[in-house]
Design an enzyme around this catalytic site. Structure first.
Site, short mmCIF file in Angstrom:
data_model
loop_
_atom_site.label_atom_id
_atom_site.label_comp_id
_atom_site.label_asym_id
_atom_site.label_seq_id
_atom_site.Cartn_x
_atom_site.Cartn_y
_atom_site.Cartn_z
N GLY A 202 7.34 -4.29 -23.18
CA GLY A 202 8.08 -5.34 -22.47
C GLY A 202 8.75 -6.27 -23.43
O GLY A 202 8.85 -6.00 -24.63
N ASN A 203 9.25 -7.38 -22.92
CA ASN A 203 9.87 -8.38 -23.79
C ASN A 203 9.56 -9.77 -23.23
O ASN A 203 8.93 -9.90 -22.18
CB ASN A 203 11.38 -8.13 -23.91
CG ASN A 203 12.07 -8.22 -22.56
OD1 ASN A 203 12.13 -9.28 -21.96
ND2 ASN A 203 12.56 -7.09 -22.09
N ARG A 204 10.00 -10.79 -23.94
CA ARG A 204 9.53 -12.14 -23.65
C ARG A 204 10.45 -12.91 -22.71
O ARG A 204 10.33 -14.12 -22.57
CB ARG A 204 9.37 -12.91 -24.97
CG ARG A 204 8.32 -12.28 -25.86
CD ARG A 204 8.24 -13.00 -27.19
NE ARG A 204 7.96 -14.41 -27.01
CZ ARG A 204 8.22 -15.34 -27.91
NH1 ARG A 204 8.77 -15.01 -29.06
NH2 ARG A 204 7.92 -16.59 -27.68
N SER A 205 11.36 -12.24 -22.03
CA SER A 205 12.27 -12.96 -21.15
C SER A 205 11.51 -13.50 -19.93
O SER A 205 10.80 -12.77 -19.25
CB SER A 205 13.39 -12.03 -20.69
OG SER A 205 14.22 -12.72 -19.80
N ALA B 94 16.79 -9.10 -19.69
CA ALA B 94 16.57 -8.40 -20.96
C ALA B 94 16.12 -6.99 -20.60
O ALA B 94 14.99 -6.78 -20.15
CB ALA B 94 15.52 -9.12 -21.78
#
Ligand code: FMN
Length: 400
Positions: free
Chosen positions: A208-211, A275
């Site tokens: 995943g990502n931090r958005s 993102a």
């Protein structure tokens, strides 16, 4: 500075009690609120409650305190009128210019922005009479917030629920901040993607990502306050649904692509603030990947995800559709941004510099907006709503 003057009209729907929360939001954030209920509304919440919470007198009729000519004065002096909940009956009266009580008189004398937050049973909302009245009010420049879908009075569910008072407040805050500018996205359908995709590796893990989704949600909320019909494709964000916005939840990049392309079919503009993961695991393990004693872990093979922004830009669903991308860069921000804009083929690219306390999860943002026409707009550090408004200014200019 004088406090902004807000008229809170309350008509006779079961959701009238939620307007108490909306009233508190206004008073606690420094607004002077005059509550103008209809006589029916007082069957749900009494005048003492409105008076005590607002600190102002409360009346439903034009015949009280006649020396102050309230049927004219209240509307004339308002900076914003919000009617929440707005009944089918109140919408009909407002659309036809009836003036048989203090609220309907106020609506005729107000020259400030007017917001309606309708709430009623689905049948009443969908009735052609109500829909035509809503269209009339929108055509005249009012912002009519689409009702939410959910539990109605009693056991029924469907479209017609009053959105969360906190989110109605956010729409009003945006409308007030625009200082009486016309809702310039009225009649437009815009699609916004928000959040960050998650690419599953096994039943318990994902890449995943931090958005956080905050920038995309600010874009959706701001577009709704400017009169647009908004579809928000939301990837794993845990934020409350913005008022009047159609939220489509998705998980992965592939799901996001499908939802965005579907919504974009009749959209005037698409803003890709989500993102979206460039890669996903090549193999999804149906059982949890276990560590094995004495063995190094298997490397994770990745495959490319579809490039949704490039696809949207190359195959516009409608002529003149405006496509906006976001780019998070850590270094050489302008050069990388220009290269990405050219590669993707979108009309505008919002370039953020990512770093300590910058962009992800923060309430604030700063960016450089690059245009395919060679334009560059620097957006100074400020709330994500301010960047959102600027993006819509640039989109509205391109829609003409
Ligand atoms: C229990 C109850 C709940 C009601 N809820 C709603 C509602 O949510 N929305 C609506 O449009 N009308 C609702 N009505 C009908 C309105 O109260 C009725 O149309 C009334 O004439 C509205 O007056 P007003 O627009 O002057 O406030 C409800 C009526 C009752 C008795």
């Amino acid at each position: 500075m004088d406090k902004p003057k807000v008229v809170l009209g309350v008509s006779g729907g079961i959701a009238a009690y939620k307007a108490c929360e909306l009233l508190r939001r206004f008073t606690e954030s420094g607004h002077d609120v005059r509550v103008v209920p209809t006589a029916s509304a007082l069957n749900f919440v009494g005048a003492p409650t409105w008076s005590a919470l607002s600190g102002n007198p409360v009346s439903t009729e034009v015949w009280d305190a006649v020396h102050e000519v309230p049927h004219v004065r209240i509307g004339q002096h308002a900076d914003l009128v919000i009617v929440a909940p707005a009944t089918a009956d109140l919408l009909a009266k407002a659309a036809h210019g009836l003036a048989d009580d203090l609220l309907t008189n106020t609506l005729l004398t107000a020259r400030c922005p007017v917001v309606f937050a309708p709430a009623m049973h689905t049948e009443m909302w969908e009735h052609p009479a109500t829909q035509e009245n809503v269209a009339t009010l929108r055509r005249r420049g009012a912002v009519v917030i689409e009702p939410a879908v959910g539990r109605l009075t009693g056991v029924d569910t469907g479209k017609g629920r009053l959105p969360d008072p906190g989110e109605i407040f956010e729409v009003c805050r945006r409308v007030l901040a625009r200082g009486g500018t016309e809702p310039d996205l009225e009649g437009r359908h815009v699609v916004v993607s928000a959040g960050g995709t998650r690419e599953p590796l096994d039943p318990v893990r994902f890449l995943g990502n931090r958005s956080s989704g905050k920038q995309g949600y600010a874009l959706a909320r701001t577009a709704a306050a400017r009169g647009a019909r908004v579809t928000l494709v939301s990837a794993n964000a845990t934020l409350p649904d913005p008022a009047g916005v159609d939220v489509v939840p998705v998980g992965t990049a592939v799901q996001l692509r499908e939802a965005v392309l579907k919504a974009a079919a009749d959209a005037d503009a698409v803003v890709m603030a989500a993102a979206v993961a460039d890669f996903r695991p090549a193999v999804y393990a149906s059982g949890k990947i276990k560590k094995k004693d004495g063995q190094e872990p298997e490397p994770v093979a990745l495959v490319r995800n579809p490039d949704v922004l490039a696809e949207l830009s190359a195959e516009r669903a409608r002529p003149g559709q405006v496509v906006v991308g976001f780019a998070a860069e850590t270094d050489d921000v302008v050069a990388n941004g220009r290269a990405k804009l050219a590669r993707k083929g979108c009309d505008l690219l919002v370039v953020n510099e990512v770093g300590e306390r910058k962009t992800f999860g923060s309430e604030e943002n700063e960016a450089l907006v690059l245009g395919a026409d060679g334009s560059e707009t620097q957006v100074p550090h400020g709330p994500k709503e301010a960047l959102a408004d600027l993006v819509w200014d640039l989109v509205a200019a391109r829609l003409g």
